[in-house]
Design a protein around this motif. Structure first.
Motif: not given
Length: 169
Positions: A136-142
């Motif tokens: 998930p993109v959110s994992a990269y962002v976090l």
């Protein structure tokens, strides 16, 4: 004179973080579909629902992440979801109101939030880009947010071909 092939990537000070390492294994999570507990998968009957909740073997969910959702377009009162939480809470790691895809994202984000970033202080970090699973993109962002206060630089991709993202001044 012999040409010697030198692996410069292996000799570099880069630290690669693979978000696949944060991806939950099936044994780490479970799903609870409210539709399975509804009368004709349409409506909740309180007395029947409460009885079915009492019959669940909650030890099977011990230390798992739980995703609670309803796969049917049904009439489910909000209190029913809260009742599910009261039954599972003593056994599971955490409960999310979500389906499988978003449960995986929630678990990954929880693991990244718990990551000790101290070992990455003043390091050159590469966040691995390619994977055989969908991250998930959110994992990269976090992960990027967690590393920025400590890393010397953050890049994306593979050690042999990176995209620079951040460099501390």
């Amino acid at each position: 004179m012999e040409d010697v092939i030198v692996n410069k990537v292996a000799q570099s000070p880069l630290i690669t973080i693979d978000l696949k390492d944060f991806y939950p294994q099936p044994a780490e999570y479970a799903l609870f579909d409210m539709a399975d507990f509804l009368y004709e998968r349409l409506v909740l009957k309180e007395k029947d629902f409460r009885q079915k909740l009492k019959e669940i073997e909650y030890l099977n969910y011990k230390d798992k992440f739980l995703g609670v959702f309803c796969s049917e377009d049904a009439v489910v009162p909000r209190w029913a979801y809260l009742l599910v939480v009261t039954h599972f809470y003593p056994y599971v790691k955490n409960i999310f109101f979500t389906d499988k895809k978003h449960l995986i994202e929630c678990i990954m984000n929880e693991k990244i939030s718990a990551l000790d970033v101290a070992p990455y202080k003043d390091k050159l970090i590469v966040i691995k880009g390619c994977s055989d699973i969908e991250i998930p993109v959110s994992a990269y962002v976090l992960l990027t947010q967690r590393l920025m206060p400590v890393a010397k630089s953050i890049m994306y991709g593979e050690p042999c071909s990176t995209v620079p993202l951040f460099k501390r001044k």
